[in-house]
Each structure stands twice: as C-alpha cells, then as structure tokens.
Enzyme design. Sequence first.
Site, PDB file in Angstrom:
ATOM      1  N   LYS A 132       0.894  -1.162   0.076  1.00 24.23           N
ATOM      2  CA  LYS A 132      -0.035  -0.065  -0.093  1.00 24.23           C
ATOM      3  C   LYS A 132       0.960   1.249   0.057  1.00 24.23           C
ATOM      4  O   LYS A 132       0.581   1.919  -0.892  1.00 24.23           O
ATOM      5  CB  LYS A 132      -0.988   0.017   1.125  1.00 24.23           C
ATOM      6  CG  LYS A 132      -1.639   1.274   1.360  1.00 24.23           C
ATOM      7  CD  LYS A 132      -2.362   1.295   2.652  1.00 24.23           C
ATOM      8  CE  LYS A 132      -3.344   2.583   2.735  1.00 24.23           C
ATOM      9  NZ  LYS A 132      -2.741   3.727   2.951  1.00 24.23           N
ATOM     10  N   LYS A 156       0.813  11.427   4.624  1.00 23.21           N
ATOM     11  CA  LYS A 156       1.264  10.473   5.683  1.00 23.21           C
ATOM     12  C   LYS A 156       1.912   9.254   4.993  1.00 23.21           C
ATOM     13  O   LYS A 156       2.847   8.842   5.496  1.00 23.21           O
ATOM     14  CB  LYS A 156       0.095  10.254   6.444  1.00 23.21           C
ATOM     15  CG  LYS A 156       0.259   9.087   7.431  1.00 23.21           C
ATOM     16  CD  LYS A 156      -1.277   8.527   7.758  1.00 23.21           C
ATOM     17  CE  LYS A 156      -2.046   7.935   6.691  1.00 23.21           C
ATOM     18  NZ  LYS A 156      -2.070   6.669   6.553  1.00 23.21           N
TER      19      LYS A 156
END
Length: 114
Positions: A18, A86
Amino acid sequence: MGKSRFYLGDVGNGAAMKLVVNMVMGSMMVSFAEGLLLSEKVGLDPNTVVEVISQGAINAPMFSLKGPSMVKAAYPTAFPLKHQQKDLRLALALAESVSQPIPTAAAANELYKV
C-alpha cells in the site's frame, strides 16, 4: 475492493505494498500538476495536455480522472492531502529501514507538506 488478489508473503507486506502504491501515486500527481502548470505558462491548452497524456505511453486512469477538474481549478476531495503526505512519510521511513534512497518521493513529500 480490488479486481485481483496477490499473495505478498509475510505479515506486513500488504501494508508495504500500500505504501509503495501510494508513494508512486503521490509522486505522479506532483509531476502531473507541475506539467499542467508549465503547459499554461508556455501557452499550451491544458485540456489538450490532458488529452495527449491520456493517449500516450504515460497514460494512467488517474490523469484522465483528475486532469479535467484540475484544469478547472476544482479539487474535490477524493483522498485528503494529509493522508497522501502521511503515506509518503511512512514510505520514506520504510525506505530508510532498508537503506533505499527514494529522492523523488522525498521531494514529493516536501511539496505535500507545504
């Protein structure tokens, strides 16, 4: 969720995947945005730029999806910038943990922070 399934091995590799995917996406969007801005500054029609990109070797569905609204300076939230930053930060930490430099992602991260 997705159309395909992949066995990624050890626990944690899904999270790493991811981060890699989102790192690539974040870097691509930075370059795409810069290209659209440059096209306007040099007198190219950004709509034509989006169309040319969508028919060439660098075509990505993300460009065709986001391009038209970016040309109109409309930025509906699909993935908040704070989440993209992030993920870039976490990808940088992951790369650091294996001594792998990722300077393009690092530069993209700095832009998302701004």
